[in-house]
Design a protein around this motif. Structure first.
Motif, PDB file in Angstrom:
ATOM      1  N   ILE A  18       0.847  -1.203   0.000  1.00  0.00           N
ATOM      2  CA  ILE A  18       0.000   0.000   0.000  1.00  0.00           C
ATOM      3  C   ILE A  18       0.885   1.257   0.000  1.00  0.00           C
ATOM      4  CG2 ILE A  18      -1.694   1.352   1.309  1.00  0.00           C
ATOM      5  CD1 ILE A  18      -2.775  -1.311   2.418  1.00  0.00           C
TER       6      ILE A  18
ATOM      7  N   TYR B 105       2.619   1.737  -3.330  1.00  0.00           N
ATOM      8  CA  TYR B 105       1.644   2.079  -4.361  1.00  0.00           C
ATOM      9  C   TYR B 105       1.278   3.554  -4.260  1.00  0.00           C
ATOM     10  CZ  TYR B 105      -2.226   0.764  -7.478  1.00  0.00           C
ATOM     11  OH  TYR B 105      -3.076   0.616  -8.538  1.00  0.00           O
TER      12      TYR B 105
ATOM     13  N   ARG C 191       2.253   6.895  -6.709  1.00  0.00           N
ATOM     14  CA  ARG C 191       1.313   7.882  -7.221  1.00  0.00           C
ATOM     15  C   ARG C 191       1.932   9.290  -7.137  1.00  0.00           C
ATOM     16  NH1 ARG C 191      -4.149   7.231  -6.882  1.00  0.00           N
ATOM     17  NH2 ARG C 191      -4.137   6.209  -4.874  1.00  0.00           N
TER      18      ARG C 191
ATOM     19  N   ARG D 231       4.283   9.749  -9.920  1.00  0.00           N
ATOM     20  CA  ARG D 231       3.552   9.845 -11.179  1.00  0.00           C
ATOM     21  C   ARG D 231       2.944  11.240 -11.338  1.00  0.00           C
ATOM     22  NH1 ARG D 231       0.374   5.061 -10.511  1.00  0.00           N
ATOM     23  NH2 ARG D 231      -1.417   6.325 -10.024  1.00  0.00           N
TER      24      ARG D 231
ATOM     25  N   PHE E 139     -10.587   7.656  -3.217  1.00  0.00           N
ATOM     26  CA  PHE E 139     -10.519   7.236  -4.616  1.00  0.00           C
ATOM     27  C   PHE E 139     -10.862   5.745  -4.789  1.00  0.00           C
ATOM     28  CE2 PHE E 139      -8.044   6.727  -8.716  1.00  0.00           C
ATOM     29  CZ  PHE E 139      -8.949   7.449  -9.471  1.00  0.00           C
TER      30      PHE E 139
ATOM     31  N   ILE F 292     -13.962   4.547  -7.131  1.00  0.00           N
ATOM     32  CA  ILE F 292     -13.893   3.718  -8.343  1.00  0.00           C
ATOM     33  C   ILE F 292     -14.150   2.242  -8.048  1.00  0.00           C
ATOM     34  CG2 ILE F 292     -12.384   5.281  -9.621  1.00  0.00           C
ATOM     35  CD1 ILE F 292     -10.065   3.454  -8.987  1.00  0.00           C
ATOM     36  N   GLY F 293     -14.333   1.901  -6.796  1.00  0.00           N
ATOM     37  CA  GLY F 293     -14.725   0.529  -6.461  1.00  0.00           C
ATOM     38  C   GLY F 293     -13.581  -0.416  -6.163  1.00  0.00           C
ATOM     39  N   THR F 294     -12.324   0.047  -6.264  1.00  0.00           N
ATOM     40  CA  THR F 294     -11.211  -0.874  -6.022  1.00  0.00           C
ATOM     41  C   THR F 294     -11.039  -1.214  -4.538  1.00  0.00           C
ATOM     42  OG1 THR F 294      -9.712   1.003  -5.998  1.00  0.00           O
ATOM     43  CG2 THR F 294      -9.853  -0.212  -8.044  1.00  0.00           C
TER      44      THR F 294
ATOM     45  N   TYR G  62     -12.806  -3.006  -2.915  1.00  0.00           N
ATOM     46  CA  TYR G  62     -13.152  -4.415  -2.707  1.00  0.00           C
ATOM     47  C   TYR G  62     -11.901  -5.231  -2.421  1.00  0.00           C
ATOM     48  CZ  TYR G  62     -11.226  -6.309  -7.051  1.00  0.00           C
ATOM     49  OH  TYR G  62     -10.357  -6.724  -8.026  1.00  0.00           O
ATOM     50  N   GLU G  63     -10.814  -4.815  -3.078  1.00  0.00           N
ATOM     51  CA  GLU G  63      -9.600  -5.602  -2.947  1.00  0.00           C
ATOM     52  C   GLU G  63      -8.996  -5.475  -1.540  1.00  0.00           C
ATOM     53  OE1 GLU G  63      -6.501  -4.620  -5.702  1.00  0.00           O
ATOM     54  OE2 GLU G  63      -5.859  -6.702  -5.775  1.00  0.00           O
ATOM     55  N   LEU G  64      -9.040  -4.265  -1.006  1.00  0.00           N
ATOM     56  CA  LEU G  64      -8.525  -4.060   0.356  1.00  0.00           C
ATOM     57  C   LEU G  64      -9.354  -4.863   1.354  1.00  0.00           C
ATOM     58  CD1 LEU G  64      -7.978  -0.211   0.529  1.00  0.00           C
ATOM     59  CD2 LEU G  64      -6.230  -1.974   0.559  1.00  0.00           C
ATOM     60  N   LEU G  65     -10.677  -4.846   1.137  1.00  0.00           N
ATOM     61  CA  LEU G  65     -11.564  -5.481   2.113  1.00  0.00           C
ATOM     62  C   LEU G  65     -11.549  -7.003   2.015  1.00  0.00           C
ATOM     63  CD1 LEU G  65     -14.615  -3.064   1.922  1.00  0.00           C
ATOM     64  CD2 LEU G  65     -12.762  -3.081   3.583  1.00  0.00           C
TER      65      LEU G  65
ATOM     66  N   TYR H   7      -1.696   3.701   4.271  1.00  0.00           N
ATOM     67  CA  TYR H   7      -2.175   4.947   3.653  1.00  0.00           C
ATOM     68  C   TYR H   7      -1.699   6.188   4.395  1.00  0.00           C
ATOM     69  CZ  TYR H   7      -5.147   2.701   0.213  1.00  0.00           C
ATOM     70  OH  TYR H   7      -5.594   1.991  -0.865  1.00  0.00           O
TER      71      TYR H   7
ATOM     72  N   LYS I 161     -18.122  -0.963   5.152  1.00  0.00           N
ATOM     73  CA  LYS I 161     -18.626  -2.327   5.080  1.00  0.00           C
ATOM     74  C   LYS I 161     -20.084  -2.339   5.509  1.00  0.00           C
ATOM     75  CE  LYS I 161     -16.364  -6.408   6.488  1.00  0.00           C
ATOM     76  NZ  LYS I 161     -15.370  -7.094   7.312  1.00  0.00           N
TER      77      LYS I 161
END
Lengths: 253, 308
Positions: A9, A12, A16, A19, A82, A86-88, A90-93, A106, A252
Motif C-alpha cells: 500500500i 503504491y 502515485r 507519477r 478514490f 472507483i470501487g477498487t 473491494y480488494e482491500l476489504l 495509507y 462495510k
C-alpha cells in the motif's frame, strides 16, 4: 502483522506521488514561494520584526505548517476516497489485511509525502530568508506529529466523504480558515485581547506556536501546552479511526 | 470429495431492512467448478461478499479451508481470489503494477516470475506496461482475473466474469478457467449466461430469495429435470389430430405441418415406437424427425418460477 501488505500500500501510494510529481510536489513549492515573494519580500520589507525575528523569517514555520496540514489532509483523504469512488476498495476489504495495516499504509504514505514537502519548503525558504533552527529535534518531532495527525484526519475525511464535494468541504471550510487564523502570518499577541481569547480555541494556534518555538525560541503559548494539544488531536483521530474500523462505518455493510 | 467452503444457515439483513440471505446453506467441494445461478437480487453477490469479507453476516457461519471467515478471517481470505462483477481498476496505473500490488496485499513476497506467468496465461504480458485506461473492456476483465490470481489462491470467485464480453473472448475465458481447474483451483462462478454454466460447471446451485434452492451435479440435474421433445414433420399438414393419437398429448406446430411430442427420458418407456406406429397406422406420412433436450436455461426458469 501483514508487513508485505503495508509495504504494498505504502509503495503504491508513493508511486502515485512520483507519477503526479507536478501536482504533488512542485505546486506546493511554487505556491509557498509566492507567499515568500508577496508576504516576505514585498509586504514583509515594510513590517518591523515580530518578537525580534524578521517578518520574512517569522512566517516560515507557519507556512510549513500550512502546507503540511493541507497536504496531509488532501493526500490521505484522496488516497482512501478514490478506491471507494472507483470501487477498487473491494480488494482491500477482501485481502488478509487488517484495518490497522490499511491505516499504517495509507497514512504512512500521506504523512511521508507531507513531511517531504515540508522539508522541501524549508529548503526553499532558505533561498528567500535567513532561517535559524534553535531546536532541530523538537522541530522534527513537531513536524512528524503534525504530518501523521493530519494525514490521519484526512483519512477519516476520505472515509466519511460520499462525494467529491464533501471531500473538499472540510479542508476548505474548516481547515483553511483555522490555519490562516492560527498565527501563520502573525503573532497572536498582535491581536486585540478579545480575539486573542477566541484564537485560543483554535487548535492550529498551538501547533504553529510550538513549531515556531523550535525555530526561534519564541512562542505564543507554552511549549508543553503545544505538545499536549497535538497529542490530544492525534489521540482523537486515532480514536475516531479505531471506531470507524470497529464498526465498518461507510466501508462495510 | 471434501468441502473447501462450507456455508451454514447464512443470513444477511441490510441496514435498510432488506433480507438478502435467509438460511443459505452450501458446500463447495475442492477442485470443482460450481455455478451459482439466480435471478437479479437473489443473493448471489451478497453470498460471495460475505465469504470474501466484504459484507458482515447477520447470522450463520462460513468456513473456508476450515477457517471461519469472521474469527479466522486472515487465513480464510488468503485462500481466495475474487474477480468482482464491476470492472473496478485504477485507470492511471500500469497493468503490471496493479497485479504486483494485489500479490503484496495478500502478504506474498514479490515474485516477478510468477507475475509474468499469470500475465502470460491471460495474454496480458504484451500489455504489461500499458495504463489500464488504454485497455479494451475484455482486457480489463483479464486484468481483474490476473489480480485475483496473483497470490496463488486455492479458490477463485468469478462474479459474472463474462458480462459484456464478446463471444470469442468468452470462450477464451472459459479455456482459462478450465486451465485453472486443471491446476487444482476450486472455482465458484456466478453468471447470467446459463450457457456458461452449462459449458463449465461440474455442479449447479440455484439461489432465489436468499435461499439455495438446490445443488446438484449439472449432468444429473439436466437428466432429472430435463424434458426431451420429438418434433415430427409431416409430408402433408393436418387440420386436426386423428382420434387414435389423442392419448399422446401431441401439440400441432407450424399450422399442422409438424407434431411435437414431449416425453420423459427417465421413464421406463418413452412411447416413441408406439407413437410412430400409430402415426403410420393413421395414414400420416413422416417427412422428418428431430429430438431435442431442454437446456439448463429452461430448467432454471422452471425452478425459479416454481419456487416463487
Amino acid at each position: 502483522m501483514n508487513w508485505p501488505a503495508i509495504l504494498a500500500i505504502y509503495r503504491y501510494e508513493m508511486a502515485r506521488t512520483y507519477r503526479t510529481l507536478a501536482q504533488s510536489v512542485i505546486s506546493p513549492v511554487i505556491s509557498t514561494s509566492l507567499y515568500f515573494v508577496v508576504f516576505g519580500a514585498a509586504i514583509g520589507s515594510r513590517i518591523d520584526s515580530v518578537e525580534g525575528v524578521a517578518y520574512g523569517a517569522f512566517i516560515v514555520p507557519g507556512l510549513i505548517m500550512l502546507t503540511v496540514i493541507t497536504q496531509g489532509i488532501s493526500n490521505a483523504s484522496f488516497a482512501i476516497y478514490f478506491p471507494k469512488f472507483i470501487g477498487t476498495i473491494y480488494e482491500l476489504l477482501s485481502a488478509p489485511v487488517s484495518f490497522l495495516e490499511i491505516v499504517i499504509g495509507y497514512v504512512g504514505a500521506a504523512a511521508t509525502k507531507s513531511l517531504l514537502i515540508g522539508l522541501i519548503i524549508l529548503g526553499t525558504a532558505t533561498f528567500f530568508v535567513e532561517v535559524q533552527i534553535l531546536h532541530p529535534v523538537a522541530m522534527l518531532v513537531f513536524l512528524v506529529l503534525t504530518c501523521v495527525s493530519f494525514s490521519l484526519f484526512g483519512f477519516i475525511i476520505g472515509i466519511w466523504a460520499q462525494n467529491f464535494e464533501q471531500l473538499q468541504l472540510v479542508p476548505l471550510l474548516i481547515i483553511t480558515p483555522l490555519v490562516f487564523l492560527g498565527g501563520s502570518f502573525y503573532s497572536i499577541s498582535m491581536l486585540p485581547p478579545f480575539w486573542q481569547t477566541v484564537t485560543l480555541f483554535n487548535p492550529v494556534v498551538y501547533l504553529i506556536s510550538g513549531f515556531r518555538w523550535s525555530f526561534y525560541g519564541t512562542a505564543d503559548v507554552g511549549i508543553g501546552l503545544s505538545l499536549a494539544m497535538i497529542a490530544l488531536f492525534l489521540g482523537l483521530c486515532l480514536g475516531a479511526t479505531w471506531w470507524i474500523f470497529r464498526t465498518g462505518w461507510r466501508i462495510k455493510s | 470429495m471434501d468441502s473447501i467452503i462450507s456455508v451454514r444457515d447464512l443470513a444477511k439483513v441490510y441496514d435498510n431492512g432488506f433480507a438478502a440471505l435467509s438460511g443459505a446453506r452450501l458446500e463447495i467441494e475442492e477442485g470443482e467448478i460450481l455455478a451459482l445461478l439466480g435471478p437479479n437480487g437473489a443473493g448471489k453477490t451478497t453470498l460471495i461478499s460475505i465469504i470474501c469479507g466484504l459484507v458482515t453476516p447477520t447470522d450463520g457461519q462460513v468456513t473456508v479451508g476450515g477457517h471461519d471467515v469472521v474469527q479466522d478471517w486472515r487465513r480464510a481470505r488468503s485462500l481466495i481470489g475474487l474477480v468482482p462483477q464491476e470492472v473496478a481498476l485504477e485507470p492511471f496505473e500500469k497493468v503490471i503494477n496493479t497485479v504486483r500490488f494485489s500479490r503484496g496485499l495478500f502478504g506474498r513476497p514479490a515474485d516477478p516470475a510468477r507475475i509474468e506467468q499469470v500475465l502470460r496465461q491471460l495474454s496480458l504480458w504484451e500489455k504489461r506496461n500499458e495504463k489500464i485506461m488504454s485497455l479494451s473492456g475484455g482486457m480489463k476483465r483479464r486484468v481483474l482475473i490476473a489480480k485475483a490470481l496473483a497470490h496463488d489462491p486455492q479458490i477463485l470467485f468469478l462474479d459474472e466474469p463474462t458480462a459484456g464480453v464478446d463471444v470469442e473472448l468468452r470462450k477464451e475465458m472459459w479455456e482459462v478457467v478450465r486451465g485453472l481447474q486443471d491446476a487444482g483451483v476450486t472455482i465458484l462462478l456466478t453468471t447470467h449466461y446459463i450457457e456458461e454454466a452449462e459449458a463449465m460447471a461440474d455442479r449447479v446451485a440455484v439461489i432465489n430469495g436468499g435461499r439455495i434452492l438446490l445443488v446438484e451435479e449439472k449432468a444429473a440435474l439436466m437428466r432429472r429435470m430435463g424434458k426431451r421433445q420429438m418434433r415430427i414433420e409431416l409430408g402433408t399438414p393436418v387440420d386436426r389430430l386423428p382420434e387414435s393419437l389423442a392419448a399422446y398429448g401431441l401439440e400441432r406446430a407450424d399450422d399442422g405441418a409438424a407434431l411435437v411430442y414431449t416425453y420423459d427420458t427417465a421413464a421406463d418407456r418413452t412411447g416413441i415406437t408406439r407413437l410412430l406406429n400409430d402415426i403410420q397406422a393413421a395414414g400420416l406420412v413422416l417427412h422428418d424427425v428431430q429430438t431435442r433436450q431442454s437446456s439448463l436455461e429452461e430448467i432454471f426458469v422452471d425452478l425459479v418460477k416454481e419456487a416463487s
